[in-house]
Design a protein around this motif. Sequence first.
Motif, PDB file in Angstrom:
ATOM      1  N   ASP A 116       0.844  -1.202   0.000  1.00  0.00           N
ATOM      2  CA  ASP A 116       0.000   0.000   0.000  1.00  0.00           C
ATOM      3  C   ASP A 116       0.874   1.244   0.000  1.00  0.00           C
ATOM      4  OD1 ASP A 116       0.384   1.217   2.767  1.00  0.00           O
ATOM      5  OD2 ASP A 116      -0.338  -0.761   3.387  1.00  0.00           O
ATOM      6  N   GLN A 117       0.254   2.356  -0.381  1.00  0.00           N
ATOM      7  CA  GLN A 117       0.937   3.658  -0.332  1.00  0.00           C
ATOM      8  C   GLN A 117       0.323   4.503   0.781  1.00  0.00           C
ATOM      9  OE1 GLN A 117       0.299   2.820  -4.074  1.00  0.00           O
ATOM     10  NE2 GLN A 117       2.220   1.750  -3.687  1.00  0.00           N
ATOM     11  N   GLY A 118       0.021   3.843   1.887  1.00  0.00           N
ATOM     12  CA  GLY A 118      -0.612   4.514   3.018  1.00  0.00           C
ATOM     13  C   GLY A 118       0.371   5.301   3.854  1.00  0.00           C
ATOM     14  N   PRO A 119      -0.021   5.641   5.059  1.00  0.00           N
ATOM     15  CA  PRO A 119       0.801   6.518   5.908  1.00  0.00           C
ATOM     16  C   PRO A 119       2.074   5.846   6.438  1.00  0.00           C
ATOM     17  CG  PRO A 119      -1.144   5.763   7.100  1.00  0.00           C
ATOM     18  CD  PRO A 119      -1.301   5.308   5.690  1.00  0.00           C
ATOM     19  N   GLY A 120       2.169   4.531   6.319  1.00  0.00           N
ATOM     20  CA  GLY A 120       3.331   3.837   6.871  1.00  0.00           C
ATOM     21  C   GLY A 120       3.143   3.566   8.351  1.00  0.00           C
ATOM     22  N   ILE A 121       3.965   2.665   8.879  1.00  0.00           N
ATOM     23  CA  ILE A 121       3.850   2.277  10.289  1.00  0.00           C
ATOM     24  C   ILE A 121       5.009   2.899  11.061  1.00  0.00           C
ATOM     25  CG2 ILE A 121       3.800   0.305  11.886  1.00  0.00           C
ATOM     26  CD1 ILE A 121       2.804  -1.401   9.470  1.00  0.00           C
ATOM     27  N   PRO A 122       4.728   3.778  12.032  1.00  0.00           N
ATOM     28  CA  PRO A 122       5.806   4.473  12.754  1.00  0.00           C
ATOM     29  C   PRO A 122       6.743   3.510  13.473  1.00  0.00           C
ATOM     30  CG  PRO A 122       3.657   5.461  13.241  1.00  0.00           C
ATOM     31  CD  PRO A 122       3.390   4.206  12.474  1.00  0.00           C
ATOM     32  N   ASP A 123       6.188   2.477  14.104  1.00  0.00           N
ATOM     33  CA  ASP A 123       7.012   1.545  14.869  1.00  0.00           C
ATOM     34  C   ASP A 123       6.614   0.116  14.503  1.00  0.00           C
ATOM     35  OD1 ASP A 123       8.268  -0.066  16.734  1.00  0.00           O
ATOM     36  OD2 ASP A 123       7.994   1.350  18.383  1.00  0.00           O
ATOM     37  N   VAL A 124       7.356  -0.447  13.540  1.00  0.00           N
ATOM     38  CA  VAL A 124       7.006  -1.772  13.030  1.00  0.00           C
ATOM     39  C   VAL A 124       7.077  -2.830  14.141  1.00  0.00           C
ATOM     40  CG1 VAL A 124       7.751  -3.622  11.463  1.00  0.00           C
ATOM     41  CG2 VAL A 124       7.592  -1.290  10.630  1.00  0.00           C
ATOM     42  N   GLY A 125       8.084  -2.685  15.011  1.00  0.00           N
ATOM     43  CA  GLY A 125       8.227  -3.634  16.114  1.00  0.00           C
ATOM     44  C   GLY A 125       6.989  -3.659  16.995  1.00  0.00           C
ATOM     45  N   LEU A 126       6.465  -2.473  17.254  1.00  0.00           N
ATOM     46  CA  LEU A 126       5.258  -2.351  18.080  1.00  0.00           C
ATOM     47  C   LEU A 126       4.047  -2.942  17.345  1.00  0.00           C
ATOM     48  CD1 LEU A 126       4.345  -1.159  20.808  1.00  0.00           C
ATOM     49  CD2 LEU A 126       3.857   0.993  19.608  1.00  0.00           C
ATOM     50  N   ALA A 127       3.943  -2.645  16.049  1.00  0.00           N
ATOM     51  CA  ALA A 127       2.805  -3.129  15.255  1.00  0.00           C
ATOM     52  C   ALA A 127       2.787  -4.649  15.174  1.00  0.00           C
ATOM     53  CB  ALA A 127       2.848  -2.534  13.851  1.00  0.00           C
ATOM     54  N   MET A 128       3.969  -5.270  15.320  1.00  0.00           N
ATOM     55  CA  MET A 128       4.041  -6.729  15.222  1.00  0.00           C
ATOM     56  C   MET A 128       3.805  -7.400  16.564  1.00  0.00           C
ATOM     57  SD  MET A 128       4.234  -7.383  12.125  1.00  0.00           S
ATOM     58  CE  MET A 128       4.391  -9.168  12.372  1.00  0.00           C
ATOM     59  N   GLN A 129       3.571  -6.615  17.610  1.00  0.00           N
ATOM     60  CA  GLN A 129       3.281  -7.218  18.919  1.00  0.00           C
ATOM     61  C   GLN A 129       1.816  -7.614  19.002  1.00  0.00           C
ATOM     62  OE1 GLN A 129       4.397  -4.713  22.211  1.00  0.00           O
ATOM     63  NE2 GLN A 129       6.493  -4.527  21.482  1.00  0.00           N
ATOM     64  N   ASP A 130       1.562  -8.783  19.580  1.00  0.00           N
ATOM     65  CA  ASP A 130       0.189  -9.209  19.805  1.00  0.00           C
ATOM     66  C   ASP A 130      -0.541  -8.177  20.634  1.00  0.00           C
ATOM     67  OD1 ASP A 130       0.342 -11.524  18.437  1.00  0.00           O
ATOM     68  OD2 ASP A 130       0.651 -12.810  20.176  1.00  0.00           O
ATOM     69  N   GLY A 131      -1.739  -7.859  20.209  1.00  0.00           N
ATOM     70  CA  GLY A 131      -2.581  -6.997  21.025  1.00  0.00           C
ATOM     71  C   GLY A 131      -2.370  -5.521  20.782  1.00  0.00           C
ATOM     72  N   PHE A 132      -1.408  -5.166  19.903  1.00  0.00           N
ATOM     73  CA  PHE A 132      -1.252  -3.748  19.597  1.00  0.00           C
ATOM     74  C   PHE A 132      -2.156  -3.395  18.429  1.00  0.00           C
ATOM     75  CE2 PHE A 132       0.545  -0.216  17.205  1.00  0.00           C
ATOM     76  CZ  PHE A 132       0.615   0.751  18.209  1.00  0.00           C
ATOM     77  N   SER A 133      -3.033  -2.425  18.623  1.00  0.00           N
ATOM     78  CA  SER A 133      -3.949  -2.039  17.564  1.00  0.00           C
ATOM     79  C   SER A 133      -4.195  -0.547  17.600  1.00  0.00           C
ATOM     80  CB  SER A 133      -5.280  -2.769  17.725  1.00  0.00           C
ATOM     81  OG  SER A 133      -6.205  -2.273  16.782  1.00  0.00           O
ATOM     82  N   THR A 134      -4.157   0.071  16.414  1.00  0.00           N
ATOM     83  CA  THR A 134      -4.580   1.473  16.335  1.00  0.00           C
ATOM     84  C   THR A 134      -5.937   1.550  15.650  1.00  0.00           C
ATOM     85  OG1 THR A 134      -3.384   1.715  14.254  1.00  0.00           O
ATOM     86  CG2 THR A 134      -2.241   2.409  16.259  1.00  0.00           C
ATOM     87  N   ALA A 135      -6.457   0.410  15.203  1.00  0.00           N
ATOM     88  CA  ALA A 135      -7.717   0.417  14.450  1.00  0.00           C
ATOM     89  C   ALA A 135      -8.876  -0.145  15.271  1.00  0.00           C
ATOM     90  CB  ALA A 135      -7.558  -0.386  13.160  1.00  0.00           C
ATOM     91  N   GLY A 136      -8.640  -0.424  16.529  1.00  0.00           N
ATOM     92  CA  GLY A 136      -9.723  -0.897  17.386  1.00  0.00           C
ATOM     93  C   GLY A 136      -9.972  -2.387  17.327  1.00  0.00           C
ATOM     94  N   GLY A 137      -9.073  -3.127  16.707  1.00  0.00           N
ATOM     95  CA  GLY A 137      -9.250  -4.572  16.614  1.00  0.00           C
ATOM     96  C   GLY A 137      -8.556  -5.287  17.755  1.00  0.00           C
ATOM     97  N   LEU A 138      -8.284  -6.557  17.538  1.00  0.00           N
ATOM     98  CA  LEU A 138      -7.615  -7.356  18.557  1.00  0.00           C
ATOM     99  C   LEU A 138      -6.106  -7.167  18.501  1.00  0.00           C
ATOM    100  CD1 LEU A 138      -9.472 -10.770  18.222  1.00  0.00           C
ATOM    101  CD2 LEU A 138      -9.647  -9.194  20.127  1.00  0.00           C
ATOM    102  N   GLY A 139      -5.627  -6.512  17.454  1.00  0.00           N
ATOM    103  CA  GLY A 139      -4.194  -6.388  17.284  1.00  0.00           C
ATOM    104  C   GLY A 139      -3.540  -7.710  16.919  1.00  0.00           C
ATOM    105  N   LEU A 140      -4.326  -8.576  16.273  1.00  0.00           N
ATOM    106  CA  LEU A 140      -3.801  -9.892  15.912  1.00  0.00           C
ATOM    107  C   LEU A 140      -3.531 -10.016  14.416  1.00  0.00           C
ATOM    108  CD1 LEU A 140      -5.983 -12.327  18.052  1.00  0.00           C
ATOM    109  CD2 LEU A 140      -3.532 -11.959  18.249  1.00  0.00           C
ATOM    110  N   GLY A 141      -3.854  -8.972  13.669  1.00  0.00           N
ATOM    111  CA  GLY A 141      -3.777  -9.061  12.218  1.00  0.00           C
ATOM    112  C   GLY A 141      -2.395  -9.396  11.699  1.00  0.00           C
ATOM    113  N   LEU A 142      -1.456  -8.464  11.797  1.00  0.00           N
ATOM    114  CA  LEU A 142      -0.113  -8.710  11.261  1.00  0.00           C
ATOM    115  C   LEU A 142       0.642  -9.788  12.030  1.00  0.00           C
ATOM    116  CD1 LEU A 142       1.089  -5.149  10.177  1.00  0.00           C
ATOM    117  CD2 LEU A 142       0.165  -6.983   8.765  1.00  0.00           C
TER     118      LEU A 142
END
Lengths: 152, 134
Positions: free
Chosen positions: B79-105
Amino acid sequence: MSTPERRTATRRQVERIPPTATMAEDERGVVPILNDGTCVVATLPAAMTDTMLLRLRDDVLAHLGPQGARGVVLDVQAVDVLDAFTVRILNSLAQMASLQHAGVVVTGLRADLTFAMGRLGLTLQGMATSDTLAEGLITLTERSEPPLRAGA
Amino acid sequence: MPELEVRIPIQRDDDIVAARTEGRRLAATLSFSPSDLTVVATAISEVARNILSHANRGEVSVRVVERGSRRGVVVVARDQGPGIPDVGLAMQDGFSTAGGLGLGLPGARRLMDDFEIASEIGSGTVVTMHKWAR
């Protein structure tokens, strides 16, 4: 009954037929729900969008309540994937149904679906599982003995 | 000649379904078990939804790949979206900025044999993941 009204009635009956993997184009977007007064049954289609899933949750909940059905069977035999979003919405449906004293049973959970859920760390919360639709209905009946009517 | 790649633009929620359906269909031409086909389809669903949730639009491609005698699929979600500021954080279980479970990635990473993510603020995110047939 005028002809247009009769057409509408027929159309409603058609919508009550459980969906198959190849739903007609004009029926896409809504998962039909069967309601016999005691239980509601929904067969989740193979390819279900997030919008359809959210609509299904609303529609199922609309059948519950003090004068409504006491149990929900969700048949997932045909679904292609139970990903994190789908499981989250199903769990919230079960939680909301429990507030209406309605049990939820998931039927037809295939081994490949449970395998992927296990790898994802996903669990179904607040609902029972049964192999078949028939067993699911029995599970619900057993759960609602004695009847859960308020004040009974 | 057998089909070796599918590309699915992601703009609406039915594109998530299209991506995992097409991806599964392509993977089914290889010797994946039924469970592994569902695993691949589920991982595609997670990365496609990630595009829709965070970048609004993008593309998922699924390609047949060979490494030595092994065959498998590579899934690329771009995607050409805004990018992820902290990839390490985004890959942690339970981290979500979209209101989900944070289990996606992190979920997609657990489902596949390997998983790489490259993200740049302002330019977008590319997830590349493989699954090898047994």
